[in-house]
Write a protein that holds these residues in place. Structure first.
Motif, PDB file in Angstrom:
ATOM      1  N   SER A   2      58.075  62.947  13.589  1.00 16.26           N
ATOM      2  CA  SER A   2      56.943  62.752  14.590  1.00 16.26           C
ATOM      3  C   SER A   2      57.416  63.890  15.507  1.00 16.26           C
ATOM      4  N   PHE A   3      56.196  64.375  16.097  1.00 15.12           N
ATOM      5  CA  PHE A   3      56.255  65.684  17.246  1.00 15.12           C
ATOM      6  C   PHE A   3      56.487  64.886  18.726  1.00 15.12           C
ATOM      7  N   VAL A   4      56.199  63.810  18.821  1.00 13.97           N
ATOM      8  CA  VAL A   4      56.257  62.959  20.068  1.00 13.97           C
ATOM      9  C   VAL A   4      57.061  61.913  19.964  1.00 13.97           C
ATOM     10  N   GLU A   5      57.767  61.456  21.093  1.00 12.83           N
ATOM     11  CA  GLU A   5      58.677  60.327  21.222  1.00 12.83           C
ATOM     12  C   GLU A   5      57.768  59.145  21.622  1.00 12.83           C
ATOM     13  N   ALA A  35      43.965  68.632  15.119  1.00 14.20           N
ATOM     14  CA  ALA A  35      45.215  68.533  15.024  1.00 14.20           C
ATOM     15  C   ALA A  35      45.920  67.079  15.269  1.00 14.20           C
ATOM     16  N   ALA A  36      45.282  66.670  16.483  1.00 13.82           N
ATOM     17  CA  ALA A  36      45.531  65.577  17.227  1.00 13.82           C
ATOM     18  C   ALA A  36      45.149  64.434  16.148  1.00 13.82           C
ATOM     19  N   ALA A  37      43.931  64.479  15.671  1.00 14.04           N
ATOM     20  CA  ALA A  37      43.206  63.503  14.760  1.00 14.04           C
ATOM     21  C   ALA A  37      44.059  63.430  13.414  1.00 14.04           C
ATOM     22  N   ALA A  38      44.708  64.495  13.053  1.00 11.84           N
ATOM     23  CA  ALA A  38      45.468  64.433  11.877  1.00 11.84           C
ATOM     24  C   ALA A  38      46.694  63.735  11.881  1.00 11.84           C
ATOM     25  N   MET A  39      47.175  63.832  13.131  1.00  6.76           N
ATOM     26  CA  MET A  39      48.376  63.301  13.603  1.00  6.76           C
ATOM     27  C   MET A  39      48.118  61.593  13.727  1.00  6.76           C
ATOM     28  N   ASP A  40      46.941  61.203  13.229  1.00  8.33           N
ATOM     29  CA  ASP A  40      46.446  59.804  13.544  1.00  8.33           C
ATOM     30  C   ASP A  40      46.394  59.316  15.019  1.00  8.33           C
ATOM     31  N   VAL A  41      45.779  60.204  15.807  1.00  6.47           N
ATOM     32  CA  VAL A  41      45.828  59.701  17.255  1.00  6.47           C
ATOM     33  C   VAL A  41      44.152  59.904  17.414  1.00  6.47           C
ATOM     34  N   PRO A  42      43.503  58.903  18.089  1.00 10.34           N
ATOM     35  CA  PRO A  42      42.013  58.831  18.296  1.00 10.34           C
ATOM     36  C   PRO A  42      41.784  59.813  19.103  1.00 10.34           C
ATOM     37  N   VAL A  43      40.718  60.479  18.955  1.00  9.31           N
ATOM     38  CA  VAL A  43      40.234  61.661  19.746  1.00  9.31           C
ATOM     39  C   VAL A  43      38.854  61.498  19.999  1.00  9.31           C
ATOM     40  N   GLU A  44      38.479  61.703  21.385  1.00 11.28           N
ATOM     41  CA  GLU A  44      37.131  61.693  21.583  1.00 11.28           C
ATOM     42  C   GLU A  44      36.877  62.894  22.295  1.00 11.28           C
ATOM     43  N   ILE A  45      35.416  63.591  21.918  1.00 10.97           N
ATOM     44  CA  ILE A  45      35.547  64.907  22.112  1.00 10.97           C
ATOM     45  C   ILE A  45      33.872  64.692  23.283  1.00 10.97           C
ATOM     46  N   TYR A  46      34.049  64.792  24.426  1.00  8.87           N
ATOM     47  CA  TYR A  46      32.913  64.470  25.299  1.00  8.87           C
ATOM     48  C   TYR A  46      32.065  66.184  25.543  1.00  8.87           C
ATOM     49  N   HIS A  83      38.664  64.713  10.382  1.00  8.60           N
ATOM     50  CA  HIS A  83      40.188  63.785  10.537  1.00  8.60           C
ATOM     51  C   HIS A  83      39.678  62.710  11.496  1.00  8.60           C
ATOM     52  N   GLY A  84      38.661  62.501  12.030  1.00  6.78           N
ATOM     53  CA  GLY A  84      38.505  61.149  12.576  1.00  6.78           C
ATOM     54  C   GLY A  84      37.914  61.175  14.154  1.00  6.78           C
ATOM     55  N   ALA A  85      38.105  62.798  14.464  1.00  4.15           N
ATOM     56  CA  ALA A  85      37.360  62.904  15.979  1.00  4.15           C
ATOM     57  C   ALA A  85      36.049  62.592  16.115  1.00  4.15           C
ATOM     58  N   ARG A  86      35.830  61.764  17.298  1.00  8.37           N
ATOM     59  CA  ARG A  86      34.345  61.009  17.846  1.00  8.37           C
ATOM     60  C   ARG A  86      33.655  62.190  18.718  1.00  8.37           C
ATOM     61  N   LEU A  87      32.457  62.374  18.458  1.00  5.53           N
ATOM     62  CA  LEU A  87      31.983  63.340  19.217  1.00  5.53           C
ATOM     63  C   LEU A  87      30.840  62.505  20.168  1.00  5.53           C
ATOM     64  N   LEU A  88      30.841  62.741  21.431  1.00  7.67           N
ATOM     65  CA  LEU A  88      30.077  61.988  22.498  1.00  7.67           C
ATOM     66  C   LEU A  88      29.080  63.249  23.328  1.00  7.67           C
ATOM     67  N   ALA A  89      28.031  62.898  23.345  1.00  9.78           N
ATOM     68  CA  ALA A  89      26.947  63.737  24.197  1.00  9.78           C
ATOM     69  C   ALA A  89      26.835  63.072  25.498  1.00  9.78           C
ATOM     70  N   CYS A  90      26.926  63.872  26.579  1.00 13.56           N
ATOM     71  CA  CYS A  90      26.506  63.415  27.930  1.00 13.56           C
ATOM     72  C   CYS A  90      24.979  63.390  28.197  1.00 13.56           C
ATOM     73  N   THR A  91      24.614  62.452  28.481  1.00 16.82           N
ATOM     74  CA  THR A  91      23.081  62.054  28.513  1.00 16.82           C
ATOM     75  C   THR A  91      22.430  63.140  29.624  1.00 16.82           C
ATOM     76  N   ASP A  92      23.150  63.281  30.762  1.00 15.03           N
ATOM     77  CA  ASP A  92      22.797  64.167  31.667  1.00 15.03           C
ATOM     78  C   ASP A  92      22.455  65.546  31.114  1.00 15.03           C
ATOM     79  N   ALA A  93      23.526  66.098  30.440  1.00 17.76           N
ATOM     80  CA  ALA A  93      23.628  67.267  30.077  1.00 17.76           C
ATOM     81  C   ALA A  93      22.321  67.572  28.815  1.00 17.76           C
ATOM     82  N   LEU A  94      22.231  66.460  27.943  1.00 17.85           N
ATOM     83  CA  LEU A  94      21.194  66.576  26.895  1.00 17.85           C
ATOM     84  C   LEU A  94      19.829  66.798  27.756  1.00 17.85           C
TER      85      LEU A  94
END
Length: 131
Positions: A2-5, A35-46, A83-94
């Motif tokens: 593991s790269f993180v304690e 990379a984060a998602a491949a390390m089994d870390v939940p990832v959200e991209i806004y 790898h598991g990342a979730r993509l989320l769009a800002c309603t105002d930006a849309l």
């Protein structure tokens, strides 16, 4: 190995200065997300501001971080999603960019904006990055 304690509950990535007009800035956030998602870390991209344009069909597919880079921005985005990342769009930006939520690429998981990102930023179990 593991790269993180102390593992985080997740990583929230805000795309703010990731403008399609500057494609050289676009691959890095997705590489970090993958990379984060491949390390089994939940990832959200806004996706906020001009970055929501990347979720319109054809936009990310037409961009490369450099002419020498084989992958398109859509390839990098899809790698993160694979790898598991979730993509989320800002309603105002849309709305600001004339995009309808129903017309986005299928990799987009829904909507999420300032409130959702701030909830992650205020949660001490989550890490945040801004690109």
């Amino acid at each position: 190995m593991s790269f993180v304690e102390h593992s985080a509950a997740g990583v929230a990535i805000l795309l703010w200065a990731s403008d399609p007009a500057q494609p050289e800035r676009l691959a890095t956030p997705f590489f970090h997300a993958a990379a984060a998602a491949a390390m089994d870390v939940p990832v959200e991209i806004y996706f906020s501001a001009a970055s929501v344009q990347l979720l319109a069909p054809g936009v990310a597919a037409a961009l490369r971080a450099s002419p020498r880079h084989d992958k398109t921005i859509l390839d990098a985005l899809r790698e993160a999603v694979t790898h598991g990342a979730r993509l989320l769009a800002c309603t105002d930006a849309l709305h600001a960019h004339g995009l309808a939520p129903s017309g986005l690429i299928p990799e987009c998981h829904g909507q999420g904006g300032a409130v959702q990102f701030m909830a992650r930023a205020l949660d001490t179990r989550w890490r945040t990055l801004v690109f």
